[in-house]
Every structure is written in C-alpha cells, then in structure tokens.
Design a protein around this motif. Structure first.
Motif, PDB file in Angstrom:
ATOM      1  N   LYS A  66       6.596 -23.385  26.969  1.00 17.08           N
ATOM      2  CA  LYS A  66       7.583 -24.447  27.212  1.00 17.08           C
ATOM      3  C   LYS A  66       8.941 -23.806  27.379  1.00 17.08           C
ATOM      4  CE  LYS A  66       5.449 -28.267  24.882  1.00 17.08           C
ATOM      5  NZ  LYS A  66       5.516 -29.229  23.808  1.00 17.08           N
TER       6      LYS A  66
ATOM      7  N   LYS B 250      15.478 -21.530  25.968  1.00 20.67           N
ATOM      8  CA  LYS B 250      14.585 -21.230  24.848  1.00 20.67           C
ATOM      9  C   LYS B 250      13.159 -21.309  25.354  1.00 20.67           C
ATOM     10  CE  LYS B 250      14.478 -23.604  20.766  1.00 20.67           C
ATOM     11  NZ  LYS B 250      15.280 -24.097  19.670  1.00 20.67           N
TER      12      LYS B 250
ATOM     13  N   SER C 207      18.142 -29.007  19.510  1.00 26.21           N
ATOM     14  CA  SER C 207      16.842 -28.371  19.717  1.00 26.21           C
ATOM     15  C   SER C 207      16.509 -27.439  18.546  1.00 26.21           C
ATOM     16  CB  SER C 207      16.904 -27.628  21.050  1.00 26.21           C
ATOM     17  OG  SER C 207      15.869 -26.761  21.172  1.00 26.21           O
ATOM     18  N   ASN C 208      17.532 -26.725  18.033  1.00 27.00           N
ATOM     19  CA  ASN C 208      17.306 -25.853  16.872  1.00 27.00           C
ATOM     20  C   ASN C 208      16.935 -26.666  15.643  1.00 27.00           C
ATOM     21  OD1 ASN C 208      17.872 -23.630  18.370  1.00 27.00           O
ATOM     22  ND2 ASN C 208      19.995 -23.455  17.703  1.00 27.00           N
TER      23      ASN C 208
ATOM     24  N   LYS D 287      21.135 -19.739  26.801  1.00 20.02           N
ATOM     25  CA  LYS D 287      20.878 -21.028  26.152  1.00 20.02           C
ATOM     26  C   LYS D 287      19.443 -21.485  26.376  1.00 20.02           C
ATOM     27  CE  LYS D 287      25.509 -22.805  25.740  1.00 20.02           C
ATOM     28  NZ  LYS D 287      26.317 -22.037  26.681  1.00 20.02           N
TER      29      LYS D 287
ATOM     30  N   SER E  69      17.338 -31.453  27.743  1.00 20.38           N
ATOM     31  CA  SER E  69      16.333 -30.879  26.854  1.00 20.38           C
ATOM     32  C   SER E  69      14.905 -31.313  27.196  1.00 20.38           C
ATOM     33  CB  SER E  69      16.632 -31.194  25.386  1.00 20.38           C
ATOM     34  OG  SER E  69      16.317 -32.513  25.081  1.00 20.38           O
TER      35      SER E  69
ATOM     36  N   ASP F  80       5.090 -33.623  19.501  1.00 23.44           N
ATOM     37  CA  ASP F  80       4.779 -32.796  20.665  1.00 23.44           C
ATOM     38  C   ASP F  80       4.213 -31.441  20.228  1.00 23.44           C
ATOM     39  OD1 ASP F  80       4.819 -32.645  23.453  1.00 23.44           O
ATOM     40  OD2 ASP F  80       6.541 -31.315  23.404  1.00 23.44           O
ATOM     41  N   ASP F  81       4.749 -30.942  19.123  1.00 21.88           N
ATOM     42  CA  ASP F  81       4.287 -29.640  18.641  1.00 21.88           C
ATOM     43  C   ASP F  81       2.899 -29.738  18.005  1.00 21.88           C
ATOM     44  OD1 ASP F  81       5.213 -26.795  17.968  1.00 21.88           O
ATOM     45  OD2 ASP F  81       4.383 -27.527  16.089  1.00 21.88           O
TER      46      ASP F  81
ATOM     47  N   PHE G 101      13.936 -38.789  18.235  1.00 22.71           N
ATOM     48  CA  PHE G 101      14.025 -37.454  18.836  1.00 22.71           C
ATOM     49  C   PHE G 101      13.268 -36.437  17.981  1.00 22.71           C
ATOM     50  CE2 PHE G 101      16.212 -33.324  18.742  1.00 22.71           C
ATOM     51  CZ  PHE G 101      16.045 -32.933  20.054  1.00 22.71           C
TER      52      PHE G 101
ATOM     53  N   VAL H 170      18.896 -26.169  27.925  1.00 19.08           N
ATOM     54  CA  VAL H 170      19.815 -27.285  27.681  1.00 19.08           C
ATOM     55  C   VAL H 170      21.004 -27.279  28.614  1.00 19.08           C
ATOM     56  CG1 VAL H 170      19.236 -27.700  25.276  1.00 19.08           C
ATOM     57  CG2 VAL H 170      20.905 -25.963  25.849  1.00 19.08           C
ATOM     58  N   SER H 171      21.240 -26.149  29.284  1.00 18.47           N
ATOM     59  CA  SER H 171      22.413 -26.119  30.154  1.00 18.47           C
ATOM     60  C   SER H 171      22.153 -26.848  31.471  1.00 18.47           C
ATOM     61  CB  SER H 171      22.824 -24.681  30.430  1.00 18.47           C
ATOM     62  OG  SER H 171      21.768 -24.006  31.047  1.00 18.47           O
ATOM     63  N   THR H 172      20.892 -27.091  31.796  1.00 22.30           N
ATOM     64  CA  THR H 172      20.634 -27.734  33.087  1.00 22.30           C
ATOM     65  C   THR H 172      20.063 -29.141  32.979  1.00 22.30           C
ATOM     66  OG1 THR H 172      18.483 -26.693  33.139  1.00 22.30           O
ATOM     67  CG2 THR H 172      20.249 -25.583  34.336  1.00 22.30           C
ATOM     68  N   ASN H 173      19.407 -29.460  31.887  1.00 20.37           N
ATOM     69  CA  ASN H 173      18.924 -30.839  31.785  1.00 20.37           C
ATOM     70  C   ASN H 173      18.979 -31.321  30.347  1.00 20.37           C
ATOM     71  OD1 ASN H 173      16.596 -30.034  30.383  1.00 20.37           O
ATOM     72  ND2 ASN H 173      15.523 -29.624  32.287  1.00 20.37           N
TER      73      ASN H 173
ATOM     74  N   LYS I 197       2.388 -21.556  22.739  1.00 24.20           N
ATOM     75  CA  LYS I 197       1.231 -21.669  21.853  1.00 24.20           C
ATOM     76  C   LYS I 197       0.030 -21.122  22.588  1.00 24.20           C
ATOM     77  CE  LYS I 197       2.692 -25.492  19.064  1.00 24.20           C
ATOM     78  NZ  LYS I 197       2.148 -25.950  17.837  1.00 24.20           N
TER      79      LYS I 197
ATOM     80  N   TYR J 264       9.530 -37.122  18.065  1.00 20.32           N
ATOM     81  CA  TYR J 264       8.964 -36.682  19.353  1.00 20.32           C
ATOM     82  C   TYR J 264       8.732 -35.175  19.345  1.00 20.32           C
ATOM     83  CZ  TYR J 264      10.544 -34.236  23.617  1.00 20.32           C
ATOM     84  OH  TYR J 264      10.765 -33.300  24.598  1.00 20.32           O
ATOM     85  N   LYS J 265       9.712 -34.423  18.865  1.00 17.06           N
ATOM     86  CA  LYS J 265       9.579 -32.961  18.861  1.00 17.06           C
ATOM     87  C   LYS J 265       8.440 -32.518  17.927  1.00 17.06           C
ATOM     88  CE  LYS J 265      12.790 -31.248  21.587  1.00 17.06           C
ATOM     89  NZ  LYS J 265      12.469 -30.346  22.675  1.00 17.06           N
TER      90      LYS J 265
ATOM     91  N   ARG K 155      28.354 -30.785  25.531  1.00 17.95           N
ATOM     92  CA  ARG K 155      26.996 -31.237  25.830  1.00 17.95           C
ATOM     93  C   ARG K 155      25.910 -30.158  25.636  1.00 17.95           C
ATOM     94  NH1 ARG K 155      24.147 -31.206  30.150  1.00 17.95           N
ATOM     95  NH2 ARG K 155      22.552 -32.797  30.453  1.00 17.95           N
ATOM     96  N   SER K 156      26.035 -29.065  26.368  1.00 18.12           N
ATOM     97  CA  SER K 156      24.922 -28.109  26.323  1.00 18.12           C
ATOM     98  C   SER K 156      24.804 -27.446  24.952  1.00 18.12           C
ATOM     99  CB  SER K 156      25.030 -27.094  27.446  1.00 18.12           C
ATOM    100  OG  SER K 156      26.023 -26.183  27.163  1.00 18.12           O
ATOM    101  N   GLU K 157      25.961 -27.145  24.313  1.00 17.78           N
ATOM    102  CA  GLU K 157      25.915 -26.524  22.987  1.00 17.78           C
ATOM    103  C   GLU K 157      25.328 -27.493  21.959  1.00 17.78           C
ATOM    104  OE1 GLU K 157      28.554 -26.510  24.877  1.00 17.78           O
ATOM    105  OE2 GLU K 157      28.990 -24.405  25.273  1.00 17.78           O
TER     106      GLU K 157
ATOM    107  N   LEU L 158      23.247 -30.022  22.560  1.00 14.21           N
ATOM    108  CA  LEU L 158      21.803 -30.200  22.799  1.00 14.21           C
ATOM    109  C   LEU L 158      21.026 -28.973  22.313  1.00 14.21           C
ATOM    110  CD1 LEU L 158      21.801 -31.874  26.337  1.00 14.21           C
ATOM    111  CD2 LEU L 158      21.433 -32.965  24.125  1.00 14.21           C
ATOM    112  N   HIS L 159      21.650 -27.821  22.423  1.00 16.13           N
ATOM    113  CA  HIS L 159      21.038 -26.596  21.918  1.00 16.13           C
ATOM    114  C   HIS L 159      20.884 -26.687  20.388  1.00 16.13           C
ATOM    115  CE1 HIS L 159      19.912 -22.445  22.214  1.00 16.13           C
ATOM    116  NE2 HIS L 159      20.819 -22.080  21.338  1.00 16.13           N
TER     117      HIS L 159
ATOM    118  N   ASP M 105      13.396 -27.684  15.769  1.00 18.02           N
ATOM    119  CA  ASP M 105      12.511 -26.568  15.385  1.00 18.02           C
ATOM    120  C   ASP M 105      12.398 -26.473  13.869  1.00 18.02           C
ATOM    121  OD1 ASP M 105      12.040 -25.916  17.969  1.00 18.02           O
ATOM    122  OD2 ASP M 105      13.423 -24.227  18.046  1.00 18.02           O
TER     123      ASP M 105
ATOM    124  N   THR N 171      12.886 -24.505  27.614  1.00 22.38           N
ATOM    125  CA  THR N 171      13.938 -25.484  27.395  1.00 22.38           C
ATOM    126  C   THR N 171      15.247 -24.862  27.822  1.00 22.38           C
ATOM    127  OG1 THR N 171      12.716 -26.158  25.460  1.00 22.38           O
ATOM    128  CG2 THR N 171      14.945 -27.019  25.655  1.00 22.38           C
TER     129      THR N 171
END
Lengths: 121, 1017
Positions: A89, A62, B449-450, A60, A98, B498-499, B491, A93-96, A66, B494-495, B441-443, B445-446, B453, A91
């Motif tokens: 960077k 990522k 994140s996708n 999980k 994001s 940030d990029d 969100f 997601v399993s620990t914080n 750059k 921000y992404k 949660r983790s799935e 948030l993943h 992107d 990432t």
C-alpha cells in the motif's frame, strides 16, 4: 582504515547509477580526477541519507506491506527480507487525501540498514 | 607561476573575499592555487600569516600551510617538527587578540591536527605539545592528571579555550579523514584524551565565563569520535573515561550534568540537553549505571531539573527548547524501554509515564501549534510493541506471581494506552478553520496516518475489546449526531479494519461490531449531512471500502442497498470531483468482491450505466469503473444467454455512442472528444477484464453450465465478438495522430480473453487475433497510412502474451509462428532495426518464445538468418531497455530451459558448427567493454552461462575476439597479456559468482576507471 561514513545503498538507485556514469565520462575525458569522483559520490551518499530521514520532512510517502515472509537474514549489520505474495500500500499524503494505492507483487526484497550507524551522525 | 609579487597576491586575496563575480573568483583561485602548490608555497604562507593588516591574508596564509602539508609527499621528522613549531609560534602570537583571530587560529590548529594524523609515528601527542608551548613548560608535560590540572590552572581563559578548540578539532578531523585505526590508540596514549579530561576537571570546579558553550561543543565532538573509535579499534571509553578508571561520574559527565540548572541561561541549558541526547542516541555506553540513574533522576524526579524546566518552558512558550527536552526524555526512556515496560505498575514508572502523557496532551493543533505529540507518538508505539513482541518476557515475569497481580498489571498497562489513544483521537480531529487546515494539509494528514498506525499496533495489543470500544464510541457519536468526533473515530476504525481484514480469520470476529455500526444509523446520518462535509464523506467511503467482508457475509448483505444508494448519490452529485472518483473505486471494490450478492441490482445498475456511457462530462475513470462493476456482477448470472445479452447491450450502447460521436476519421476529432471516445474503448477493455472467470472454472460452473457456455460462445448467436471487432476496426485504421493510444486499447481488448480455459465473449480465435496483428503491422509500416509505427510495440506485446498464455496449446505451432514472423518481422527487417523501441519489442518477443516454447522458432531457417543477426545488433545498443531484453534473449538461448533434446542439439550446432558462437562472443565482449557502468549488470549472467555451457569453445572464442579487437584498434588498446589473464580468470571461475568480480575488474581496467563502491549489498 575507518569505515565509510554513510551507506552506499542509494548508489544503486537510478539517480545514483546515472551519476556514476556521468562521473566515468568526466574521468575518461580527463575533466576530473577519480578522487574527486569518489568525493562526489560520498557527498551523494550523505545528502540522500539526510534528505530521506523523516526529520528532513521531504519524504511524505509511506509504504506498508503484508505478505508471507520467505527469507530473513541479518549479516554484517544488514537486514535482508524476501517476502512473497505481497500486498503493498502506497500512501502519499502530499498528493491525495490519504487514499492508498495498492499493488500486488509476487516477490519483494528489502535490504535495510541501521540508520543510526556511527558515521551517519 | 615562476615569479610573484606579494602586493599583487594580497590584492588578489582581498578581491577573492569581496567580489561576487564567479569568473573572477575562478581565475583568482586558479592562479593562487598554482602559487600555493609551487615550491614557494611555504614562503608565501609565512609572508601572508604575518600580514597583520589583513585578516583575510592571514587566514589565506594558514590555508596555504594546509596546502603545503597536503601536497608534500613525505616530510622528514625534522620537517614535521619545524612545521608544527611554526604553527605554534603563530598561534601564540595571534592568541593575544583571540576573538578576531579565532578563525585563523582554528585553521592553524587544524594544520597541527593534520600533521598529527599524517605523521603520527613521529608527532603523536598534539595536545601535550600545545599545552607545553602555551605554558612555556621547558620539561615534558606530565601524564599525571593532578599535575596537568595544576598547570592548566595557571592559564588564562583565552589559552584554555584554545586548548578546548584544539581537542575538538583533532577528533573532528579524525572523523572526517580516513585514518589508520592505530590513531585511536594514540589519542589515549598520547594524552589527547587525558589532557582534555584534565581541562574538564578544572572546569568542573569553576567554569570561567564563556567556556560553557565551547566545553559542551567539545563534548559533542568527542561523542561522535568515541563512537567511531570504539567501532574501528580496541579503544573503549566506558563512562566517558579511559578503561580502568571507575568513578561515579567522569569529569566530563560531571561538567555536562552541571548545566542541568534552571538558573542558567536557556541557550546553555539547551546545548547541554542536546549533548546529553547525542550521547544517549550515539554512544550510550559513555554512561555507566550510576550516570544513567542520575540523569534519569534529574530529568524525571519530583521537583528536579526536568519537571521544573518543563514548567518554565511551557510558561515562556519556548517551543523549540521544549522539543529538545522531550527528545532527551524519549532518548533516556527508549534506552531502558524493556525495564520501563516491566514496571508500568510501579509508582516511579507511572510518574515518568504520566509526565510524558502530559506532554503528549499539550494543547493545540498538531503541526500548527505543537510538535510534541508527533515526537512522543513513535515512543508510545515502541512501548506498545515491547508488550507485543516480548510477550514471553512478561509470561516469565508473572510466572511466580498471583493471577490478581498479573491482572492488575495488565489493567494498568491497558489504561495507560487507552488514555494515550484518547489523546491522539482528539488530536486528529480535522481543524475547524479551513484556512489552517489547508496550510498544514499534507503534514496534518501525515500525522493522522501515523496515529492510525499507532492504533493498529494498539489493536494488536488490546485486541477485540479495543475494537469494541471504538465501535461503541462511533455508535454514541451517531446517536449524538456529533459529526466531527464521528469522522475521527470512523477514520481510525477504517484504518484498523483495513489492516486486520487482510486475513479472513481475523475479519470474521469483527462482523458483529460492524453490524452494530450499520444498525445504529451510520448511513442515514451521512446521507442527511451536507456535501460540504468533505472529510466525513471521504472517511465514510473509505470505511465502506474496508468492510467488504461484512457485505459478503449474510449479516451484511442487507445493508448493500442502502450503501449503494449513498455511494451513487455522492457519485452523481459530484461527477467531476475527487469524492466521486473515490466513490467509484469503492463501488468497484464492492462489486468485484460481493458480485454474487448483487445480481438483483443489475436492472437498476443498467439504467445508471447507460446514463454514464452517454454523459460525456463524466470522469472517464468513473465510467470505466462502472462498466467493470456492472459486467463483474453480470458475469455471476452464470446463464450465458443472459450474460451474452448483458454484454451485447453494453456493446450496442458503446457502439451507438461511437457512431454518434465519431466523424468519418478520428483525425478531425478535438482532443477532449477523443478522450471520451478512447474512454468508450477503455470501457470495452474493462468489460473484457470483468468477463474473465473469477476463479477456477470447475468451481464457478457446474459441468452442465460449462458445456452450455462452451457451445453458446462457439456459436455466439448475438454476434458479440463480431461487434467487438467492428468497433476495434472503426478505431484502428482511423488516425495516425491517436493511433498508438487506440492500438494499446485494442490490444488490451484482444488480450483480455487469453488464458481463459473456457470460451467467452472476449475469448477470440487465435487466427482472428493474428490476422488483426498482421494487418495492423503492415498498415503501420506503410507510408501515409492512418497507422503509426509507434503502435508496433503493442502488437508485438500482444503476440508475446499469446506465447505466454498458449505455449502449451497445439494451435500455436512452429508453422504458424514461421508464417507470422515472415509477415511481421522478416519482411520489415530493416524498418524494425531503425528504432530502439522496435528493436526492443522484437527481441523481447523472441526471448519470450525461447523461454516458453523454443521449438516455435529455433528450427526455422530464418532463426539463424534474421533473428540471430537482429539479436546480435541488439548488443550494439546503448539503451538499457534494449540491452536488458537482448541479454535475456542470449541468456535464454544459452540455457534453453524449456527446450527438448532436438532444440538443444539445433542450438548447440548453431553455436558451435556455424560462426554464430564466435560472432556472438566477439559482439558481446565489444559491447561489454564499451558499455557504461550502469549497464554492466546486463552482461554478467550471459558471460557466466556462456562459460558453463560452452567451456571448451569459450577460450577459443574469446581469444579470437580479442585478437580481432586488437586489429580494429577501436577505443583503448587492450594488451594481449591483459586479455589472456582475463580469459584465464574467467575460465577458472567456471561461471560461478566470482566471474562478476573478474568481469568488473576487467571493465574498469579496460576503461581506465576505478571502483567507486567499498561494498556491495
């Protein structure tokens, strides 16, 4: 002879080199035949490849980066990139939540192969 | 096993398949395997396969045939014929009761397939053979397809299924085993493919019940096989036919397409969809243009199979099947993505894309209720990338068309992506039910994140107007106080920000949009919302961290006060929670980036800082970050008197806290109190880092300021440095238990000023640092002292840093180094040799000295007396970390890149005139031979440089070394001929890359091992 079914890239990881060392010891102690060691390493290649695929849902983390592309080449179906002044960077997601961890490195080498290689499916 | 009793064997087999006792299984397996491999193997197989009363025994019999075939070295043609004939007899016998015997028949078929792979020179047409024995044809089976179909038509469903199974087994076995490439040609010339095709021709007319699934499975096996065959041989399967035929759809594809019928069973349709996806993803060349167009029409045409089947699946709620179908859709479209991108303005493509948009917009929470939007996301990103990466293609496309046409195309394209963005924006809303959110949660948030992107890619395509739209949405959401929508939008913004803010030129265009967001009251809305709204706070803090470029610019400086108000309020409210940690990171980032603009905030920040230093309950990381933030701003006052006071006040406060908290010795401190004390020491580390000049001295200070700064810190009127040292000493000699942790921090404090080009509060005089190191090392080695030997690596690393940063300084002389090494190395030689960590830190220091300024040690008499023997012993180590630095030491000594002529001569004399060269080569070879495979990389470069640097001596040194090794007779004996050949090959390589292969081959031979890898990357 036909091409190997899976990439041997991951044999260079710590777990891969440690496995090879352990197999060497077993061969030297005459506990296993070299052919069995080869089979075990083929299995290792297959299992690592399968588990790292996104469909497996295990990895999980990522990594995005750059920087300045210094070298790129595509030879024998293998891409190689050398990137300089890189901001990486991470990432996970399993620990914080994001929130990314950032690392600055001077040089970054990427070796990438096509995950849709014939025998890999 | 010389004699055996069949009843006992049968009993053993039954036990083997029924017991759960692993020991019993192991012992039975062992004895049965011995029997299978014995000369009675064939006889045993024959008896077992005929044991009608037990399927287990029959299967074991079939398995025994495999063992016999595998263990026979080379069978004669007659043996092979007899072997396959026996297998055929058993297959025919068992086929009368197909269903229960299927697993035995499959094993027997596999035996025949193995015979084909091993003896293809003689037995080259396995399918023809099976068809002949099944039909009982006396004559050879004809190669003509029509005649084959006629023959096949006479067969029962059972026999047809055996033929289909056999076709699959042959190609699966070829994929599994390493086969010569010519086997692929035999698959065609020996009619294995031809007969398979004939079977599908027959099935295409009227599929007997139950053959659909095995037929589809068979196609699947062939898809994988064709890919391998085309990859490794000259055989090609265009349109899933052998070359030369040219039909609309091959019979195999027609069979497949026949299953795209909503009236069929959903399991069969699903299987057909999976097979079609496999074809497109693995070997799309199996489909010609007509077949591709046909498939596309069946999937995307109005009222065709695709749209009808989707409706059925959605109505029935079949999630898995829907995902399978969407995967096929995506595979088809991906294959033709450039065409799709070029025709987004045509009705046909718009219809296709609208189908996919509709699927993307399937209701439900992603991950929890639906997975389709996650599947389609990658496709949308790929499509967007086509427009970005192939911009030239589109320029050519519109070169002959009017401006209006181009504009219309672009606006259609943009509106499609805007629609998709809207769908995904909706999808990433945090689920309102916390129970659901926590379970995914983790799935989730993943997934978010996708999606972010994807938005970054869309920004690259739609540029500023897209960013403007995002900010407009945020302003509206702020005005409507719609916090849930606001969180999602913020969100994504921000992404994206940030990029793009990575490049300053890109971030400058965003200033006006960010200002609009701040002007619309973002901060006050967040400040007034409840702390329970965790995600909104978290996203807002991330957003603030991503817009540092705005705060740095004069447009945004005015917002800093309100931003700090919000951040500190959150930080103080939730001093132990993750939000406050997160906040402290953002504060640190802003303070470091915008320090120039924040000098006026110092008085307020000071009060907060004092509170934080005193508050033991505060997270240590937050305290440290705040010290760094405050000192970073303080550094920017540029008036050293004031900066000196800032640093002094911080140190006094820390010192007071230490005195107040620290009892006589650290040993009596509880662990949590020690964490607080260590954090105070870490705060000084942070002060050291923040006191460094942020850029070039000439850019930071005027010449007058430089002069003043230099004289101020040389004088140090506030005695800042002595205060730092006094704190260091209070900790340093206090407790063995915590000593390595404390020493690490103390060394970091002393390192922080190294490399600074102008004096400062943390730029300590070299003798002062070295005095501390010597005192501490002595203390670490002394028995029953409060210092621990595990601290020594940190002290050595400090000296290494001095060498790295001050190698050009006159202050760092060889006399100074000699006296230092005498105190910290020579006097404790044996002690330092006792632990791998200590060996590593010593050799690492020497390697760094040789790399940066070899003259510091190479002329020292102790170099050959103690350092070289120490590094030779390093070669005996088994630990990779020791070998790595040892290899670096020898490599650097051989190359001596930074050495002057005198250094080079000294080292050359040492290697050639004294026994050092010989002893080194002996130790290197011995260590190399005994090394593990994973450590071999450490040796290659050393050998290569040795050959190129000492070509004349190398041969003598290695020959003598091998002679000595021969006499010692340790481990495996290396024949003289082998070592001579190895030496010659190495010498011929002249230290080039090919030496690596020579070394590896020699290592493998010496250890009786084999190369595992087929290629290196």
């Amino acid at each position: 002879m036909s091409a190997p079914a899976y990439y041997e890239l991951y044999r260079r990881s710590t777990i891969g080199t440690t496995l090879a060392d352990a197999l060497d010891t077993l061969i030297s102690d005459e506990k296993i035949q070299p052919q069995l060691a080869m089979r075990i390493l083929h299995n290792f290649d297959r299992i690592v490849s399968e588990l790292l695929k996104s469909e497996a849902g295990i990895a999980k983390s990522k990594l995005t980066f750059k920087g300045d592309l210094h070298t790129y080449r595509f030879c024998d179906d293998v891409w190689t990139f050398i990137i300089k002044n890189v901001l990486i960077k991470l990432t996970d997601v399993s620990t914080n939540d994001s929130n990314d961890n950032e690392i600055n490195v001077d040089k970054f080498k990427i070796v990438a192969c096509n995950s849709r290689k014939a025998g890999d499916l | 096993m010389s004699s055996w009793d069949i009843e006992a064997v049968v009993q053993s087999i039954e036990t083997l398949y029924s017991t759960n006792d692993p020991e019993k299984v192991k012992s039975i397996q062992h004895s049965l395997q011995d029997l299978q491999k014995s000369s009675d193997g064939l006889k045993l197989a024959e008896i077992l396969i005929n044991t009608e009363s037990s399927s287990n025994c029959q299967f074991f019999g079939a398995l025994t045939y495999t063992v016999v075939l595998n263990s026979s070295d080379q069978l004669t043609n007659e043996d092979v014929d007899q072997f396959v004939e026996v297998q055929g007899d058993h297959i025919l016998r068992l086929a009368h009761n197909l269903s229960p015997n299927l697993f035995i028949i499959r094993k027997l078929l596999s035996n025949v397939s193995l015979a084909f792979i091993k003896y293809s020179n003689h037995f080259d047409s396995p399918m023809k053979w099976l068809l002949r024995i099944i039909t009982g044809a006396v004559d050879e089976v004809a190669g003509d397809s029509a005649e084959q179909v006629e023959l096949l038509n006479t067969l029962s469903r059972e026999y047809l299924s055996i033929l289909i199974y056999f076709s699959s087994i042959i190609v699966e076995d070829i994929c599994k085993l390493e086969c010569p490439n010519r086997i692929h040609e035999l698959v065609v010339s020996g009619q294995t493919f031809g007969i398979t095709e004939s079977i599908f021709r027959l099935l295409g007319g009227n599929i007997p019940n139950g053959l659909e699934v095995i037929g589809l499975d068979c196609i699947n096996s062939w898809v994988t096989y064709t890919s391998l065959a085309e990859d490794t041989s000259i055989v090609r399967y265009p349109n899933f036919e052998v070359e030369g035929t040219n039909t609309t759809h091959s019979v195999i594809l027609s069979f497949l397409f026949k299953h795209f019928n909503v009236n069929l069973d959903s399991d069969i349709i699903n299987k057909a969809i999976l097979v079609a996806t496999e074809i497109i993803e693995i070997n799309p060349r199996l489909l010609n243009h007509e077949s591709r167009d046909y498939l596309k029409l069946r999937m995307f045409g109005q009222d065709e199979f695709g749209s009808m089947y989707i409706r059925n699946l959605i109505d029935e709620g079949f999630q898995e099947e829907l995902l399978t179908l969407v995967s096929l859709f995506i595979a088809i479209l991906r294959n033709d993505i450039l065409h799709l991108a070029k025709t987004v303005d045509t009705d046909e493509t718009r219809h296709i894309l609208s189908m996919l948009v509709e699927l993307t917009n399937v209701p439900g929470i992603p991950v929890e209720d639906e997975q389709i939007s996650d599947l389609t996301l990658e496709f949308w990103e790929e499509l967007a990338n086509v427009f970005i990466d192939d911009e030239e293609t589109f320029d050519v496309l519109f070169s002959n068309r009017s401006k209006e046409e181009k504009q219309s195309f672009i606006s259609t394209r943009n509106s499609i992506f805007e629609e998709i963005c809207y769908i995904y924006w909706n999808k990433i809303h945090i689920p309102s039910d916390p129970g659901i959110f926590n379970s995914i949660r983790s799935e989730f948030l993943h997934y978010r994140s996708n999606v972010s992107d994807f938005f970054i890619v869309i920004y690259s395509l739609l540029k500023e107007p897209f960013y403007e739209k995002l900010t407009d949405n945020i302003c509206t959401e702020i005005a409507n106080r719609n916090l849930i929508d606001l969180e999602s939008s913020l969100f994504l913004l921000y992404k994206v920000t940030d990029d793009i803010s990575y490049l300053e030129s890109q971030s400058s265009v965003l200033l006006k949009y960010i200002q609009r967001i701040f002007n619309s009251g973002l901060l006050s809305l967040i400040s007034n919302s409840s702390y329970n709204n965790y995600h909104l706070y978290s996203t807002a803090i991330n957003f603030l961290s991503s817009v540092q470029f705005f705060f740095k610019h004069e447009t945004g400086t005015g917002s800093l006060s309100e931003v700090f108000d919000l951040l500190f309020r959150v930080l103080l409210h939730d001093s132990k929670g993750s939000l406050s940690l997160h906040c402290s990171k953002t504060i640190l980032k802003i303070c470091q980036e915008c320090r120039e603009k924040l000098v006026d905030f110092l008085p307020n920040l000071e009060q907060l800082l004092v509170e934080m230093l005193r508050n033991k309950d505060l997270d240590n990381m937050i305290r440290q970050r705040m010290v760094n933030s405050y000192t970073s701003i303080g550094r920017c006052v540029r008036y050293e008197k004031q900066f000196g006071e800032i640093v002094k006040n911080e140190l006094v406060e820390i010192n007071d806290r230490v005195k107040y908290t620290l009892p006589i010795s650290l040993s009596s401190v509880e662990d949590d109190m020690f964490d607080y004390l260590l954090s105070l020491l870490s705060c000084i580390v942070e002060m050291g880092k923040a006191s460094q000049i942020p850029n070039e001295v000439d850019e930071f200070f005027t010449p007058e300021q430089q002069q003043f700064t230099t004289s101020y810190w040389r004088e140090d009127p506030l005695q800042v440095q002595s205060l730092i040292f006094s704190i260091i000493k209070q900790f340093s000699f206090s407790s063995e238990k915590f000593d390595s942790l404390v020493t690490e921090k103390c060394c970091l404090i002393l390192k922080s000023g190294l490399g600074e080009s102008i004096p400062g509060p943390f730029v300590f005089p070299l003798p002062t640092i070295l005095e501390y190191v010597v005192m501490k090392v002595e203390n670490c080695i002394e028995p029953n002292s409060p210092s621990s030997p595990s601290s020594i690596p940190f002290l050595y690393s400090l000296i290494e840093s001095i060498v790295l940063t001050s190698s050009s300084s006159q202050e760092l002389s060889s006399e100074l180094m000699t006296s230092l090494l005498l105190s910290i190395f020579d006097s404790h030689f044996q002690f330092l040799q006792s632990d791998p960590d200590l060996i590593q830190c010593c050799i690492s220091l020497f390697a760094t000295i040789l790399e940066k300024k070899p003259s510091l040690i190479v002329h020292n008499p102790n170099f050959s007396n103690s350092i070289i023997p120490f590094a030779l012993d390093g070669l005996l180590a088994k630990e990779l970390f020791v070998l790595k630095v040892t290899s670096k030491f020898w490599l650097t000594l051989l190359t001596l890149k930074k050495g002057n002529m005198q250094d080079q001569t000294t080292v050359k004399n040492l290697m050639v005139e004294s026994p050092v060269g010989q002893v080194f080569v002996y130790s290197l070879i011995k260590s190399f031979i005994n090394s593990t495979r994973s450590n071999l990389d450490c040796y290659y470069q050393v050998f290569r440089n040795l050959i190129s640097k000492y070509p004349t001596q190398f041969k003598t040194w290695t020959t003598t070394s091998f002679e000595k090794l021969q006499l010692e007779k340790e481990g495996r004996t290396i024949e003289k001929a082998t070592s001579d050949k190895f030496i010659s090959k190495l010498v011929v390589s002249r230290g080039m890359r090919s030496a690596n292969d020579v070394l590896k081959s020699f290592w493998l031979e010496s250890n009786g091992l084999i190369e595992f890898n087929s290629r290196s990357y």
